[in-house]
Design a protein around this motif. Structure first.
Motif, short mmCIF file in Angstrom:
data_model
loop_
_atom_site.label_atom_id
_atom_site.label_comp_id
_atom_site.label_asym_id
_atom_site.label_seq_id
_atom_site.Cartn_x
_atom_site.Cartn_y
_atom_site.Cartn_z
N ASP A 60 5.57 -3.64 -36.50
CA ASP A 60 5.30 -3.87 -37.74
C ASP A 60 4.26 -5.53 -36.86
N HIS A 61 3.08 -5.15 -36.30
CA HIS A 61 2.13 -5.44 -35.80
C HIS A 61 1.92 -7.56 -37.37
N LEU A 62 2.49 -8.53 -36.19
CA LEU A 62 2.25 -10.03 -36.52
C LEU A 62 0.91 -10.82 -35.95
N HIS A 89 2.43 -9.27 -30.52
CA HIS A 89 3.35 -10.43 -31.50
C HIS A 89 3.98 -9.12 -32.40
N VAL A 90 4.79 -8.30 -32.58
CA VAL A 90 5.35 -7.22 -33.34
C VAL A 90 7.08 -7.93 -34.00
N ALA A 91 7.52 -7.30 -35.28
CA ALA A 91 8.36 -7.53 -35.38
C ALA A 91 9.24 -5.31 -34.57
N LEU A 92 10.00 -5.08 -34.34
CA LEU A 92 10.80 -4.24 -34.38
C LEU A 92 12.03 -3.25 -35.10
N VAL A 93 10.90 -2.24 -35.92
CA VAL A 93 12.21 -1.51 -37.45
C VAL A 93 12.87 -0.50 -37.22
N THR A 121 -3.44 0.50 -30.05
CA THR A 121 -3.86 1.84 -32.12
C THR A 121 -2.43 1.81 -32.60
N THR A 122 -1.92 1.58 -31.94
CA THR A 122 -0.25 2.62 -33.40
C THR A 122 1.00 1.62 -33.35
N ASN A 123 2.29 1.91 -33.88
CA ASN A 123 3.11 1.06 -34.15
C ASN A 123 4.13 1.04 -32.94
#
Length: 187
Positions: A60-62, A89-93, A121-123
């Motif tokens: 999830d991009h933060l 800056h991301v959350a790894l889910v 461009t992706t998650n």
């Protein structure tokens, strides 16, 4: 006498929980240490702890809040002040569970065009996006709990540099692991 026995039973239960937590934390840290990619390690952990099925790690991009790379980050990445850098800056889910929050500075010029496109461009997590580089991980720091860059409930913070086979750095990362990693599997 009954209160004393209840107190003793509670103490034994608390000690057992602490030992279990320590063992779980040790297994989690061993899983992270066994892989060059935090993404791959988190996928293994997600499977082992039955956090989600399937155990797919996404991001999830933060907010990046206009972050700029410090001179120290540029030194670690071995780039001059003019070299463009990427930042995530991301959350790894895994499923709906956040396992890590990460700050990742990287050198787009040392990645392929396809890798840069995937990152922008992706998650897709960084480790999976650049896996074809067969990178190595240089662990710089491991701290129990949060550092200034991490959320307050962080249980473990890692700092690392990822390097291509030619030893050129491609990324520096701060990983903030969440308490969700220490939940036991099953009901």
């Amino acid at each position: 006498m009954t209160r004393l026995m209840m107190a003793a039973a509670c103490l034994v239960a608390l000690c057992a929980c602490a030992v279990t937590d320590d063992r779980l934390r040790s297994r989690f840290e061993a899983t992270l240490a066994a892989d060059e990619s935090a993404t791959a390690a988190l996928k293994q952990w997600c499977t082992r702890q039955d956090i989600a099925t399937p155990a797919l790690i996404t991001v999830d991009h933060l907010p990046t809040d206009g972050a700029t790379a410090s001179a120290d980050i540029r030194r670690m990445l071995e780039v001059d002040a003019e070299e463009p850098l990427g930042y995530r800056h991301v959350a790894l889910v895994c499923g709906s569970t956040t396992l890590s929050v990460a700050h990742n500075w990287y050198v787009p010029g040392r990645l392929t065009a396809d890798m840069n496109d995937v990152l922008q461009t992706t998650n897709t997590p960084f480790g999976r996006a650049v896996a074809d580089l067969d990178f190595t991980r240089e662990r710089l720091e491991s701290v129990e709990g949060p550092t200034a860059d991490c959320p307050a409930d962080t249980i473990l913070t890692h700092r690392a540099i990822l390097r291509r086979r030619d030893a050129r750095p491609i990324s520096t990362v701060i990983e903030c692991y969440t308490p969700a990693n220490l939940r036991t599997a099953g009901p």
